[in-house]
Design a protein around this motif. Structure first.
Motif, PDB file in Angstrom:
ATOM      1  N   LEU A 213     140.401   5.808  90.668  1.00 57.60           N
ATOM      2  CA  LEU A 213     141.813   5.444  90.740  1.00 57.60           C
ATOM      3  C   LEU A 213     142.687   6.680  90.891  1.00 57.60           C
ATOM      4  N   LYS A 214     142.343   7.731  90.151  1.00 56.58           N
ATOM      5  CA  LYS A 214     143.096   8.978  90.242  1.00 56.58           C
ATOM      6  C   LYS A 214     143.036   9.550  91.656  1.00 56.58           C
ATOM      7  N   ALA A 215     141.849   9.497  92.253  1.00 55.94           N
ATOM      8  CA  ALA A 215     141.694  10.002  93.621  1.00 55.94           C
ATOM      9  C   ALA A 215     142.435   9.110  94.619  1.00 55.94           C
ATOM     10  N   LEU A 216     142.388   7.811  94.396  1.00 58.36           N
ATOM     11  CA  LEU A 216     143.065   6.882  95.301  1.00 58.36           C
ATOM     12  C   LEU A 216     144.579   7.069  95.218  1.00 58.36           C
ATOM     13  N   ARG A 217     145.082   7.360  94.025  1.00 60.40           N
ATOM     14  CA  ARG A 217     146.524   7.566  93.866  1.00 60.40           C
ATOM     15  C   ARG A 217     147.002   8.772  94.686  1.00 60.40           C
ATOM     16  N   ARG A 218     146.162   9.815  94.743  1.00 59.15           N
ATOM     17  CA  ARG A 218     146.544  10.995  95.533  1.00 59.15           C
ATOM     18  C   ARG A 218     146.624  10.674  97.018  1.00 59.15           C
ATOM     19  N   GLY A 219     145.883   9.684  97.458  1.00 58.23           N
ATOM     20  CA  GLY A 219     145.885   9.339  98.882  1.00 58.23           C
ATOM     21  C   GLY A 219     146.833   8.218  99.237  1.00 58.23           C
ATOM     22  N   ALA A 220     147.685   7.797  98.287  1.00 56.79           N
ATOM     23  CA  ALA A 220     148.591   6.675  98.539  1.00 56.79           C
ATOM     24  C   ALA A 220     150.000   7.174  98.860  1.00 56.79           C
TER      25      ALA A 220
END
Length: 311
Positions: A213-220
């Motif tokens: 989730l943390k990684a996905l947030r950076r790509g959003a």
């Protein structure tokens, strides 16, 4: 001694209080009483755990039931030992009488069936109680202090997966772009799910879900929306919003005299929401034509009709 009340432990200490009541009536040490969490399959329907009524309602029931159980064992012990009931005493489950005759709950347990209607045994008077109303160590605290699993959050079912939802920093924002490359490199990732503005991750572990989730947030990348209103000006903001007014009733004042003066006042209070202040969790598992539900609900049993038993 196993006690299965219909009230739920939600941090108020009811499990300990009910154990004290049971131990008092049965003349047992508190450590011999094992409390079983409320279950629709095996617990009595005691409605909802609320209103500080658990001791008043469930406590009274436990007290009368345990007084009945104590009387049953005393009657059987009197017959076996050949002495009057009044001559017997119980200390931590050991039943003794004149001439050093003795037996115990566990020695007589095989000859006793508790599947019967209560005959109305009289509970002990308040002066005879040693535990109820006194301070004892909470039964539920040690596991919490020493991090022993006792919450639904700690449960691990076979094949269980963990999910997390990607949420915007501002309400109403739309998900414009989502780069999934960083999240897909996280160990244990099972899937990335997206449906319009909804996005989330599924992982084999909770730590993996958090990392993905943390990684996905950076790509959003989200669209900009108006920020929340100033919390110090909420009253004015609420009054400025579009409304639909409906007249419920009209009542004319009965006073027909001359007004001496008119007073106008305006009062406000902070926005208040009745909401949970602790993590909430529930699990459901289908098995054939049945579902097993684990929940912290204060009302897992109906307040009226008992629901159909579940595994």
């Amino acid at each position: 001694m196993v006690v299965s009340p219909g009230k739920v432990e939600i941090g108020q200490g009811i499990v300990t209080a009910l154990a004290q009541i049971a131990a008092d009536e049965l003349d047992l040490e508190l450590g011999r009483v094992r409390m079983v969490r409320a279950s629709t399959a095996g617990s009595p329907n005691e409605g909802v755990t609320s209103g500080s009524l658990s001791v008043q309602q469930s406590g009274r029931a436990v007290r009368h039931v345990c007084a009945e159980v104590r009387q049953i064992f005393l009657s059987l012990a009197a017959d076996r030992l050949g002495v009057a009931i009044d001559a017997l005493a119980i200390s931590d489950g050991e039943i003794s009488g004149p001439g050093n005759v003795r037996t115990s709950y566990w020695e007589l347990a095989g000859e006793v069936s508790l599947d019967r209607q209560a005959a109305g045994a009289t509970p002990k008077s308040s002066a005879q109680r040693a535990l109820a109303g006194s301070s004892v160590q909470r039964l539920d605290i040690p596991d919490k202090v020493f991090a022993q699993p006792r919450f639904i959050h700690d449960s691990a079912l076979p094949g269980m997966l963990h999910g997390r939802v990607l949420r915007p920093e501002m309400p109403g924002a739309k998900l414009i772009e989502l780069n999934e490359d960083g999240a897909r490199g996280i160990a244990g990732l099972v899937a990335i799910v997206r449906d319009g503005n909804f996005a989330g991750v599924v992982s084999q572990s909770e730590d993996g879900a958090e990392a993905a989730l943390k990684a996905l947030r950076r790509g959003a990348r989200w669209s900009l929306r108006e920020p929340l209103p100033d919390e110090n000006e909420l009253a004015q903001w609420l009054k400025s919003q579009p409304v639909e007014s409906t007249v419920i009733d009209k009542k004319a004042t009965p006073y027909t005299g001359t007004k001496s003066r008119t007073l106008r006042r305006q009062y406000t209070r902070p926005y208040i929401a009745h909401a949970s202040i602790a993590p909430s969790c529930a699990m459901a598992q289908w098995s054939g034509d049945r579902v097993h539900i684990w929940t912290h609900s204060q009302g897992c049993l109906s307040a009226q009709d008992r629901p159909r038993p579940r595994p």
